[in-house]
Design a protein around this motif. Structure first.
Motif, PDB file in Angstrom:
ATOM      1  N   TYR A 113      13.979  -9.766  29.383  1.00 24.77           N
ATOM      2  CA  TYR A 113      14.895  -8.625  29.277  1.00 24.77           C
ATOM      3  C   TYR A 113      15.513  -8.522  27.883  1.00 24.77           C
ATOM      4  O   TYR A 113      15.751  -7.413  27.394  1.00 24.77           O
ATOM      5  CB  TYR A 113      15.972  -8.677  30.361  1.00 24.77           C
ATOM      6  CG  TYR A 113      15.473  -8.089  31.669  1.00 24.77           C
ATOM      7  CD1 TYR A 113      15.106  -6.749  31.765  1.00 24.77           C
ATOM      8  CD2 TYR A 113      15.355  -8.882  32.800  1.00 24.77           C
ATOM      9  CE1 TYR A 113      14.634  -6.212  32.949  1.00 24.77           C
ATOM     10  CE2 TYR A 113      14.885  -8.350  33.994  1.00 24.77           C
ATOM     11  CZ  TYR A 113      14.531  -7.013  34.062  1.00 24.77           C
ATOM     12  OH  TYR A 113      14.062  -6.488  35.233  1.00 24.77           O
ATOM     13  N   ASN A 114      15.752  -9.647  27.242  1.00 22.46           N
ATOM     14  CA  ASN A 114      16.266  -9.613  25.863  1.00 22.46           C
ATOM     15  C   ASN A 114      15.234  -9.044  24.897  1.00 22.46           C
ATOM     16  O   ASN A 114      15.587  -8.612  23.796  1.00 22.46           O
ATOM     17  CB  ASN A 114      16.702 -11.005  25.413  1.00 22.46           C
ATOM     18  CG  ASN A 114      18.034 -11.408  26.022  1.00 22.46           C
ATOM     19  OD1 ASN A 114      18.863 -10.562  26.345  1.00 22.46           O
ATOM     20  ND2 ASN A 114      18.232 -12.700  26.203  1.00 22.46           N
ATOM     21  N   LEU A 115      13.979  -9.036  25.309  1.00 24.07           N
ATOM     22  CA  LEU A 115      12.907  -8.441  24.496  1.00 24.07           C
ATOM     23  C   LEU A 115      12.531  -7.059  25.028  1.00 24.07           C
ATOM     24  O   LEU A 115      11.432  -6.561  24.795  1.00 24.07           O
ATOM     25  CB  LEU A 115      11.703  -9.385  24.447  1.00 24.07           C
ATOM     26  CG  LEU A 115      11.963 -10.644  23.612  1.00 24.07           C
ATOM     27  CD1 LEU A 115      10.948 -11.734  23.920  1.00 24.07           C
ATOM     28  CD2 LEU A 115      11.970 -10.303  22.131  1.00 24.07           C
TER      29      LEU A 115
ATOM     30  N   ARG B 257       1.094   7.476  26.884  1.00 22.44           N
ATOM     31  CA  ARG B 257       1.368   7.105  28.283  1.00 22.44           C
ATOM     32  C   ARG B 257       0.782   5.734  28.592  1.00 22.44           C
ATOM     33  O   ARG B 257       0.057   5.545  29.549  1.00 22.44           O
ATOM     34  CB  ARG B 257       0.860   8.175  29.239  1.00 22.44           C
ATOM     35  CG  ARG B 257       1.608   9.497  29.055  1.00 22.44           C
ATOM     36  CD  ARG B 257       1.287  10.538  30.075  1.00 22.44           C
ATOM     37  NE  ARG B 257       1.315  10.095  31.459  1.00 22.44           N
ATOM     38  CZ  ARG B 257       2.422   9.860  32.183  1.00 22.44           C
ATOM     39  NH1 ARG B 257       3.608  10.022  31.639  1.00 22.44           N
ATOM     40  NH2 ARG B 257       2.349   9.460  33.436  1.00 22.44           N
ATOM     41  N   ARG B 258       1.127   4.774  27.742  1.00 22.78           N
ATOM     42  CA  ARG B 258       0.602   3.405  27.837  1.00 22.78           C
ATOM     43  C   ARG B 258       1.638   2.506  28.503  1.00 22.78           C
ATOM     44  O   ARG B 258       2.820   2.551  28.188  1.00 22.78           O
ATOM     45  CB  ARG B 258       0.278   2.915  26.432  1.00 22.78           C
ATOM     46  CG  ARG B 258      -0.232   1.507  26.361  1.00 22.78           C
ATOM     47  CD  ARG B 258      -0.781   1.172  25.000  1.00 22.78           C
ATOM     48  NE  ARG B 258       0.186   1.350  23.940  1.00 22.78           N
ATOM     49  CZ  ARG B 258      -0.137   1.436  22.656  1.00 22.78           C
ATOM     50  NH1 ARG B 258      -1.393   1.374  22.257  1.00 22.78           N
ATOM     51  NH2 ARG B 258       0.790   1.580  21.745  1.00 22.78           N
ATOM     52  N   LEU B 259       1.151   1.661  29.426  1.00 22.67           N
ATOM     53  CA  LEU B 259       2.002   0.699  30.112  1.00 22.67           C
ATOM     54  C   LEU B 259       1.294  -0.642  30.152  1.00 22.67           C
ATOM     55  O   LEU B 259       0.144  -0.730  30.589  1.00 22.67           O
ATOM     56  CB  LEU B 259       2.299   1.166  31.545  1.00 22.67           C
ATOM     57  CG  LEU B 259       3.091   0.203  32.431  1.00 22.67           C
ATOM     58  CD1 LEU B 259       4.504  -0.008  31.872  1.00 22.67           C
ATOM     59  CD2 LEU B 259       3.160   0.733  33.852  1.00 22.67           C
ATOM     60  N   VAL B 260       1.978  -1.676  29.693  1.00 22.71           N
ATOM     61  CA  VAL B 260       1.444  -3.037  29.717  1.00 22.71           C
ATOM     62  C   VAL B 260       2.028  -3.759  30.927  1.00 22.71           C
ATOM     63  O   VAL B 260       3.246  -3.764  31.126  1.00 22.71           O
ATOM     64  CB  VAL B 260       1.795  -3.797  28.420  1.00 22.71           C
ATOM     65  CG1 VAL B 260       1.352  -5.252  28.512  1.00 22.71           C
ATOM     66  CG2 VAL B 260       1.156  -3.111  27.213  1.00 22.71           C
ATOM     67  N   LEU B 261       1.145  -4.354  31.728  1.00 23.88           N
ATOM     68  CA  LEU B 261       1.533  -5.225  32.835  1.00 23.88           C
ATOM     69  C   LEU B 261       1.265  -6.639  32.365  1.00 23.88           C
ATOM     70  O   LEU B 261       0.112  -7.014  32.148  1.00 23.88           O
ATOM     71  CB  LEU B 261       0.715  -4.904  34.089  1.00 23.88           C
ATOM     72  CG  LEU B 261       0.767  -3.453  34.559  1.00 23.88           C
ATOM     73  CD1 LEU B 261      -0.167  -3.248  35.745  1.00 23.88           C
ATOM     74  CD2 LEU B 261       2.189  -3.051  34.913  1.00 23.88           C
TER      75      LEU B 261
ATOM     76  N   ALA C 215       5.881   0.336  26.403  1.00 20.30           N
ATOM     77  CA  ALA C 215       6.505  -0.004  27.682  1.00 20.30           C
ATOM     78  C   ALA C 215       5.791  -1.215  28.283  1.00 20.30           C
ATOM     79  O   ALA C 215       4.563  -1.247  28.372  1.00 20.30           O
ATOM     80  CB  ALA C 215       6.427   1.173  28.638  1.00 20.30           C
ATOM     81  N   VAL C 216       6.583  -2.214  28.679  1.00 15.80           N
ATOM     82  CA  VAL C 216       6.042  -3.444  29.254  1.00 15.80           C
ATOM     83  C   VAL C 216       6.789  -3.770  30.538  1.00 15.80           C
ATOM     84  O   VAL C 216       8.025  -3.768  30.557  1.00 15.80           O
ATOM     85  CB  VAL C 216       6.178  -4.636  28.278  1.00 15.80           C
ATOM     86  CG1 VAL C 216       5.650  -5.916  28.920  1.00 15.80           C
ATOM     87  CG2 VAL C 216       5.465  -4.358  26.961  1.00 15.80           C
TER      88      VAL C 216
ATOM     89  N   ALA D 222      10.705  -3.312  30.518  1.00 12.30           N
ATOM     90  CA  ALA D 222      11.165  -2.242  31.396  1.00 12.30           C
ATOM     91  C   ALA D 222      11.378  -2.733  32.821  1.00 12.30           C
ATOM     92  O   ALA D 222      11.994  -2.037  33.626  1.00 12.30           O
ATOM     93  CB  ALA D 222      10.154  -1.098  31.377  1.00 12.30           C
ATOM     94  N   GLY D 223      10.862  -3.909  33.128  1.00 16.84           N
ATOM     95  CA  GLY D 223      11.045  -4.466  34.460  1.00 16.84           C
ATOM     96  C   GLY D 223      10.460  -5.855  34.542  1.00 16.84           C
ATOM     97  O   GLY D 223       9.613  -6.237  33.727  1.00 16.84           O
TER      98      GLY D 223
END
Length: 138
Positions: A104-106, A56-60, A87-88, A109-110
């Motif tokens: 987005y090409n990489l 459950r990792r998310l990179v900002l 997820a980034v 997620a947003g």
């Protein structure tokens, strides 16, 4: 929000932006673990070294980073078999169309522009965390 922790990694070299993210999380009652990397290389080391749980990792990610910028970080991340599915979400001041397309090409997620006012920033962070708290991340 879900009781399952969301492991956040903020990649941003601007101390004021880091402080604003911390304040926004606190203002919204977010208690998920927040790890901070001041640059892309430090973030890669933290991810590879296990400093940030792989569950459950998310990179900002800010794009405007010294030495290795955010797009270069994404290229390395997506090329690493162990990290490629991370997820980034880009959280940046860059409104450059080329940056948005590259991100987005990489497979980000947003792509979120940092709002100017602190209240708008708090609202943005709250919505972002609420959404990702509901997403079924591995």
């Amino acid at each position: 929000m879900t009781s399952r922790p969301l492991n956040l990694l903020l990649v941003d070299d601007d101390a004021v932006d880091v402080m604003n993210v911390r304040r926004a999380l606190k203002a919204n009652g977010v208690v998920h673990p927040l790890h901070v990397a001041q640059g892309a290389q430090e973030a890669l080391e933290m991810l590879r070294g296990g400093a940030v749980s792989r569950y459950r990792r998310l990179v900002l990610l800010d794009l405007n980073l010294p030495r290795m910028n955010g797009v270069e970080f994404l290229r390395v991340l997506r090329g690493d078999p162990e990290l490629c599915c991370t997820a980034v979400v880009v959280l940046t001041t860059s409104d450059d169309e080329r940056d948005r397309l590259d991100a987005y090409n990489l497979n980000v997620a947003g792509y979120i522009l940092k709002p100017v006012s602190f209240q708008a920033f708090c609202d943005t962070v709250s919505t972002l965390i609420q959404y990702w708290s509901l997403v079924e991340l591995p």
